[in-house]
Design a protein around this motif. Sequence first.
Motif, PDB file in Angstrom:
ATOM      1  N   GLY A   1      -0.413   6.479  44.107  1.00 22.07           N
ATOM      2  CA  GLY A   1       0.649   6.986  43.252  1.00 22.07           C
ATOM      3  C   GLY A   1       0.134   7.554  41.948  1.00 22.07           C
ATOM      4  O   GLY A   1       0.729   8.490  41.389  1.00 22.07           O
ATOM      5  N   ARG A   2      -0.988   7.032  41.464  1.00 20.08           N
ATOM      6  CA  ARG A   2      -1.534   7.513  40.196  1.00 20.08           C
ATOM      7  C   ARG A   2      -2.221   8.867  40.349  1.00 20.08           C
ATOM      8  O   ARG A   2      -2.568   9.503  39.353  1.00 20.08           O
ATOM      9  N   MET A   3      -2.410   9.291  41.597  1.00 15.52           N
ATOM     10  CA  MET A   3      -2.977  10.609  41.840  1.00 15.52           C
ATOM     11  C   MET A   3      -1.923  11.709  41.806  1.00 15.52           C
ATOM     12  O   MET A   3      -2.257  12.894  41.818  1.00 15.52           O
ATOM     13  N   ARG A   4      -0.646  11.325  41.778  1.00 17.94           N
ATOM     14  CA  ARG A   4       0.437  12.296  41.737  1.00 17.94           C
ATOM     15  C   ARG A   4       0.768  12.650  40.294  1.00 17.94           C
ATOM     16  O   ARG A   4       0.661  11.822  39.393  1.00 17.94           O
ATOM     17  N   ASP A   5       1.220  13.856  40.078  1.00 18.06           N
ATOM     18  CA  ASP A   5       1.699  14.265  38.765  1.00 18.06           C
ATOM     19  C   ASP A   5       3.189  13.975  38.703  1.00 18.06           C
ATOM     20  O   ASP A   5       4.032  14.871  38.714  1.00 18.06           O
ATOM     21  N   ALA A   6       3.510  12.701  38.680  1.00 13.87           N
ATOM     22  CA  ALA A   6       4.907  12.280  38.706  1.00 13.87           C
ATOM     23  C   ALA A   6       5.062  11.006  37.900  1.00 13.87           C
ATOM     24  O   ALA A   6       4.172  10.150  37.880  1.00 13.87           O
ATOM     25  N   GLU A   7       6.195  10.862  37.263  1.00 10.84           N
ATOM     26  CA  GLU A   7       6.462   9.676  36.465  1.00 10.84           C
ATOM     27  C   GLU A   7       6.683   8.486  37.376  1.00 10.84           C
ATOM     28  O   GLU A   7       7.395   8.552  38.374  1.00 10.84           O
ATOM     29  N   SER A   8       6.057   7.369  37.038  1.00 14.84           N
ATOM     30  CA  SER A   8       6.202   6.150  37.823  1.00 14.84           C
ATOM     31  C   SER A   8       5.917   4.965  36.906  1.00 14.84           C
ATOM     32  O   SER A   8       5.747   5.122  35.694  1.00 14.84           O
ATOM     33  N   TYR A   9       5.863   3.771  37.512  1.00 14.85           N
ATOM     34  CA  TYR A   9       5.601   2.584  36.701  1.00 14.85           C
ATOM     35  C   TYR A   9       4.164   2.552  36.198  1.00 14.85           C
ATOM     36  O   TYR A   9       3.855   1.850  35.231  1.00 14.85           O
ATOM     37  N   ALA A  10       3.260   3.259  36.851  1.00 17.62           N
ATOM     38  CA  ALA A  10       1.863   3.343  36.412  1.00 17.62           C
ATOM     39  C   ALA A  10       1.584   4.781  35.982  1.00 17.62           C
ATOM     40  O   ALA A  10       1.927   5.737  36.680  1.00 17.62           O
ATOM     41  N   GLU A  11       0.959   4.934  34.821  1.00 13.85           N
ATOM     42  CA  GLU A  11       0.691   6.272  34.294  1.00 13.85           C
ATOM     43  C   GLU A  11      -0.213   7.054  35.238  1.00 13.85           C
ATOM     44  O   GLU A  11      -1.238   6.547  35.684  1.00 13.85           O
ATOM     45  N   PRO A  12       0.143   8.302  35.567  1.00 18.41           N
ATOM     46  CA  PRO A  12      -0.698   9.074  36.485  1.00 18.41           C
ATOM     47  C   PRO A  12      -2.022   9.451  35.846  1.00 18.41           C
ATOM     48  O   PRO A  12      -2.130   9.585  34.624  1.00 18.41           O
ATOM     49  N   TRP A  13      -3.033   9.590  36.700  1.00 23.36           N
ATOM     50  CA  TRP A  13      -4.330  10.083  36.239  1.00 23.36           C
ATOM     51  C   TRP A  13      -4.268  11.598  36.099  1.00 23.36           C
ATOM     52  O   TRP A  13      -3.638  12.291  36.908  1.00 23.36           O
ATOM     53  N   ASP A  14      -4.944  12.119  35.107  1.00 23.70           N
ATOM     54  CA  ASP A  14      -5.103  13.563  34.983  1.00 23.70           C
ATOM     55  C   ASP A  14      -6.314  14.002  35.804  1.00 23.70           C
ATOM     56  O   ASP A  14      -7.274  13.238  35.989  1.00 23.70           O
ATOM     57  N   VAL A  15      -6.261  15.215  36.312  1.00 24.07           N
ATOM     58  CA  VAL A  15      -7.424  15.775  36.995  1.00 24.07           C
ATOM     59  C   VAL A  15      -8.581  15.809  36.000  1.00 24.07           C
ATOM     60  O   VAL A  15      -8.439  16.252  34.856  1.00 24.07           O
ATOM     61  N   GLY A  16      -9.714  15.302  36.420  1.00 30.61           N
ATOM     62  CA  GLY A  16     -10.877  15.187  35.547  1.00 30.61           C
ATOM     63  C   GLY A  16     -11.037  13.820  34.920  1.00 30.61           C
ATOM     64  O   GLY A  16     -12.082  13.530  34.331  1.00 30.61           O
ATOM     65  N   ASP A  17     -10.010  12.967  35.038  1.00 30.58           N
ATOM     66  CA  ASP A  17     -10.098  11.613  34.504  1.00 30.58           C
ATOM     67  C   ASP A  17     -11.015  10.750  35.369  1.00 30.58           C
ATOM     68  O   ASP A  17     -11.089  10.928  36.602  1.00 30.58           O
TER      69      ASP A  17
END
Length: 339
Positions: A53-69
Amino acid sequence: MTNTNRKWLLAERPEGEPDMDSFELRETDVPSPAPGELLVRTRFLSVDPYMRGRMRDAESYAEPWDVGDALKGGVVGEVIESASAAYDVGDLVTGEGRWADYATLDADEVAPVDPTVADPEAYLGVLGMPGRTAYFGLLEVGEPKPGDTVVVSGAAGAVGSVVGQIATRNGCRVVGFAGSDEKTAWLTDDLGFDAAINYKATDDYRAALDSAAPDGVDVYFDNVGGPITDAVFTKLNLDARVAVCGQIAHYNDEEISTGPRKLPGLISVRARVEGLLVGDFATRFGEASERLAHWVASGELEHRETVVEGLTNAPDAFLGLFAGDNIGKQVVRVSAADE
């Protein structure tokens, strides 16, 4: 200690199931700890389904990762350099680190690891986030009572395997869904489940439940979703409780599928369905950790870790979660104690 730190980055956002194109391994300098921080050499790294889920660019309970993070995850590691009075060089700690050889961690946000209680990797499983999720999810959301029938999907995973054992301790009949004969045998022969269903070898989940849970389902701990959950919902008893912990069957879906309409069926049985985030119980983590450690040390709670060797294989370990490669907790051994 070398001067080079390997770390995995999110190279691109996956569409559907991730593959190796989603990951990039990069070499950087080893970081230095700021005041109050620890430089930790990773011994074991956790990979978990929620990371999808953190690989998606979508709001969720866990902050998403940015590409390059740099990818983040639970680690057990050895303190190499300390800028905090709370820990000394050589101490073992666990906390949120990086998919990397080394990371700096805030000393206030890690916990000590006691290898006399269990092997260090267990602190990423039964004695870590998955164990606490099982503990609170079953006891606080599922509210099992002696004589209840508890059904667990993903029962041979890090969370489900602990859920089933705690349910057994509470006098329940426990039924688990898992994806191989090896896994179902582990559940019944080693962990004390009363019955286990190999969902990959079963065409009719409802019929399988009729046999394994003839008195219906009082508590359902759902780690999977999909057709298994559709079948279990038809077997819920009066005042049943459903703890929705994970939905790994849907994590790679690009479109939301429409399945059976479940809400009407909840009316007649007055069942309660509740989503579960272990972070909501953060103020009580000490309670769970103490009890889980006692059960593990006394041999009352068994655990198992599937260990993949080498940081370079961390993406493979993560991708293997969606193929069901792991039994128990999936971890990556990044370095050995004598390195």
